[in-house]
Design a protein around this motif. Structure first.
Motif, PDB file in Angstrom:
ATOM      1  N   ARG A 164     -57.622-105.080 -74.079  1.00 27.05           N
ATOM      2  CA  ARG A 164     -57.430-105.898 -75.287  1.00 27.05           C
ATOM      3  C   ARG A 164     -57.729-107.361 -75.017  1.00 27.05           C
ATOM      4  O   ARG A 164     -58.290-108.065 -75.867  1.00 27.05           O
ATOM      5  CB  ARG A 164     -56.003-105.743 -75.799  1.00 27.05           C
ATOM      6  CG  ARG A 164     -55.665-104.348 -76.305  1.00 27.05           C
ATOM      7  CD  ARG A 164     -54.259-104.297 -76.877  1.00 27.05           C
ATOM      8  NE  ARG A 164     -53.859-102.942 -77.193  1.00 27.05           N
ATOM      9  CZ  ARG A 164     -52.706-102.612 -77.761  1.00 27.05           C
ATOM     10  NH1 ARG A 164     -51.839-103.566 -78.077  1.00 27.05           N
ATOM     11  NH2 ARG A 164     -52.409-101.350 -78.011  1.00 27.05           N
ATOM     12  N   GLU A 165     -57.343-107.840 -73.849  1.00 18.80           N
ATOM     13  CA  GLU A 165     -57.610-109.238 -73.501  1.00 18.80           C
ATOM     14  C   GLU A 165     -59.100-109.473 -73.300  1.00 18.80           C
ATOM     15  O   GLU A 165     -59.635-110.510 -73.710  1.00 18.80           O
ATOM     16  CB  GLU A 165     -56.829-109.601 -72.235  1.00 18.80           C
ATOM     17  CG  GLU A 165     -55.327-109.572 -72.439  1.00 18.80           C
ATOM     18  CD  GLU A 165     -54.554-109.629 -71.143  1.00 18.80           C
ATOM     19  OE1 GLU A 165     -53.414-110.125 -71.158  1.00 18.80           O
ATOM     20  OE2 GLU A 165     -55.080-109.161 -70.109  1.00 18.80           O
ATOM     21  N   ASP A 209     -50.499-111.040 -76.361  1.00 19.86           N
ATOM     22  CA  ASP A 209     -51.000-111.395 -77.682  1.00 19.86           C
ATOM     23  C   ASP A 209     -50.919-112.917 -77.769  1.00 19.86           C
ATOM     24  O   ASP A 209     -49.821-113.483 -77.725  1.00 19.86           O
ATOM     25  CB  ASP A 209     -50.123-110.742 -78.760  1.00 19.86           C
ATOM     26  CG  ASP A 209     -50.605-111.039 -80.168  1.00 19.86           C
ATOM     27  OD1 ASP A 209     -51.103-112.169 -80.414  1.00 19.86           O
ATOM     28  OD2 ASP A 209     -50.454-110.177 -81.053  1.00 19.86           O
TER      29      ASP A 209
END
Length: 271
Positions: A164-165, A209
């Protein structure tokens, strides 16, 4: 949690001491309080360096002289002087008297005076900036990075970031890639330093996030995200800073951060 809002994360030129004074006139320190200071090397005058050195232990002075490059020696001196000054400010005693032990993975721990809370401190430094964070009882980590570094961001991210990063980084505008990479990096380093596991903790086994600064783990048995609070700042135009603290209640946690008053360091060195 009382902290610098993201929209105001550029550091002010002058900041008050961290923590309001308690009944004895000293800043209070406890498990619900975090104090973070930073020191820009550009703000240190030539006449300040001998004063900063007086705050260090003999062992630290010896280690400082072993650095080959002046910039490495200077930031080491600044970081350790800053650490000792913050401990003295919040807990009293001469700066040179503070002692530290080293944990299994190299994390320093304060040897606190008898009858006082367990003080938890963490230091970070990069080109041109030193920082320190202090609390009581709870795990804490801090990381600072220099924005002008040259890095193959996406190649590095492939090795150390979670999927995701990596996607967030890939989607970032070219002009924002270094800052996006280092924002993730400082948060990850702050967490790893807080848990004290060093390189034994895989950086791609958890992710952040950036909008909420929340952490998540691939294996839910590894750690509890609800027990971690994070904050980040821009101490100046060329640096990023991130803080990690293990604390179960965001509403109770008070974080105070800002540049150290140089006049305080000078006065402490002359006392």
């Amino acid at each position: 949690m009382n902290e610098t809002p993201e929209s105001e994360r550029t550091a002010p030129q002058d900041a008050p001491f961290s923590h309001a004074a308690g009944p004895n006139g000293k800043p209070e320190i406890g498990r619900d309080r975090v104090s973070a200071w930073w020191l820009r090397l550009d703000d240190i005058g030539a006449g300040d360096w001998p004063l900063l050195e007086t705050l260090l232990s003999d062992g630290e002075l010896t280690r400082a002289q072993r650095f080959h490059f002046d910039r490495d020696r200077d930031v080491y001196i600044a970081a350790h002087a800053l650490c000792r000054a913050l401990l003295t400010r919040c807990a009293g005693g001469p700066p040179r008297d503070w002692r530290f032990t080293v944990e299994d993975h190299g994390k320093p721990e304060v040897v606190a005076p008898a009858g006082t809370p367990r003080l938890r401190v963490n230091i970070s430094h990069t080109r041109g900036l030193a920082a320190v964070a202090l609390t009581a009882e709870n795990d804490i980590g801090i990381d600072v990075e220099w924005l002008q570094r040259e890095a193959a961001t996406e190649q590095l991210a492939e090795r150390v970031f979670a999927p995701r990063e990596r996607q967030v980084l890939a989607d970032a505008a070219e002009a924002q890639k270094i800052e996006t990479f280092l924002t993730f990096w400082t948060l990850k380093e702050a967490y790893v330093k807080a848990i004290g596991k060093g390189l034994s903790q895989p950086l791609d086994a958890f992710h952040f996030d950036l909008k909420t600064l929340a952490i998540a783990f691939d294996d839910p048995e590894v750690d509890d995200p609800a027990t971690w609070q994070f904050a980040r700042w821009r101490p100046g135009p060329d640096h990023l800073m991130a803080l990690a603290v293990r604390h179960p209640d965001r509403a109770r946690l008070e974080i105070s951060a800002g540049p150290v008053p140089l006049d305080y360091l000078r006065a402490l060195a002359g006392s």
